[in-house]
Design a protein around this motif. Structure first.
Motif: not given
Ligand code: ADP
Ligand code: UDP
Length: 237
Positions: A178-180, A7-14, A68-70, A81-83
């Protein structure tokens, strides 16, 4: 549970979809960035540390009344995690002056506050995550008044729980982000991660930095710092 489409590739996580529309899988990478992506690098083993540590923190916080989303740790780097729909606010709590606070207000790092502070940044990479207040967040409809109040309550609770916990490990919790997010039924839960990428940890005796500042500031010993904080968390001392 298996990963489906990314769905998404961020800087530290997919982030991956799963067969359950209400769940996703986050996969932690070793990629490190700082200064809004201007500085890039790799911290070997970081993904494993951040995944495991985040999950331990989320479980501790659930026990202490913070939703939490865990859901479930799948492997070294992957967690269900919970979306959620992320509330586009980075919530920053500080116990001691450091980083952008010290710079912005022209004070040295390491001043312990009588009371923790809270601030929000608008989570928007194009704008460089600008500082924002409650009224601005409301005006921009980033969250409702009730949601903002709940987020603040949870954030201070997270601080109380984590500050006390890390002190038992000989670590001072300086500040953290933190992010919520909002689940499908509208519940506000703590999301994203809690790790040396998102917290400042100083050794309680020596003030040695055990977090991403070693990467941001080219201090060396980055991998060792992540290993050390992880060792303390997993061994409980
Ligand atoms: P960034 O988007 O800042 O590069 P990351 O590489 O950590 O950060 O990407 C993870 C993305 O997933 C972040 O944008 C974060 O807000 C989002 N995220 C974290 N937890 C959830 C979740 N439970 N459901 C959907 N998106 C989430
Ligand atoms: N932080 C974060 N992501 C960000 C900005 C900050 O995780 O995009 C964390 C950072 O690790 C520190 C705290 O939030 O623990 C406060 O960071 P600060 O505002 O001092 O910014 P920085 O010095 O990182 O620019």
């Amino acid at each position: 549970m298996e990963k489906r489409v990314q769905l998404y590739e961020g800087k530290a996580k997919k982030v991956f979809a799963t067969d359950d529309a209400n769940l996703c899988i986050v996969s932690y990478k070793d990629d490190a960035t700082a200064f809004n992506g201007l500085k890039k690098g790799t911290i070997v083993g970081k993904g494993v540390v951040n995944n495991r540590m985040t999950n331990m923190m989320m479980q501790l916080l659930e026990e202490r009344g913070v939703p939490t989303h865990f859901v479930q740790e799948l492997s070294e780097r992957d967690t269900v995690v919970k979306k959620v729909q992320i509330v586009p606010l980075e919530v920053i709590i500080r116990n001691v002056s450091a980083g952008s606070f010290a710079k912005r207000y022209g004070v040295e790092e390491g001043i312990a506050f009588d009371e923790p502070t809270i601030e929000f940044s608008y989570k928007n990479d194009d704008l460089g995550d600008p500082l924002i207040n409650d009224y601005h967040a409301l005006a921009l409809k980033l969250a409702t008044k009730e949601e903002i109040e709940l987020i603040k309550t949870y954030a201070f609770k997270v601080n109380e729980v984590m500050k006390e916990y890390f002190l038992t490990l000989g670590v001072k919790l300086i500040d953290f982000k933190l992010e919520f997010g909002k689940t499908a039924d509208g519940t506000i839960v703590l999301a994203d991660e809690i790790s040396p990428d998102t917290c400042r940890f100083w050794d309680a005796k020596t003030n040695e930095k055990l977090d991403k500042d070693r990467f941001r500031r080219d201090m060396g010993g980055v991998e060792d710092a992540y290993k050390e904080i992880f060792k303390r968390v997993t061994e409980g001392k």
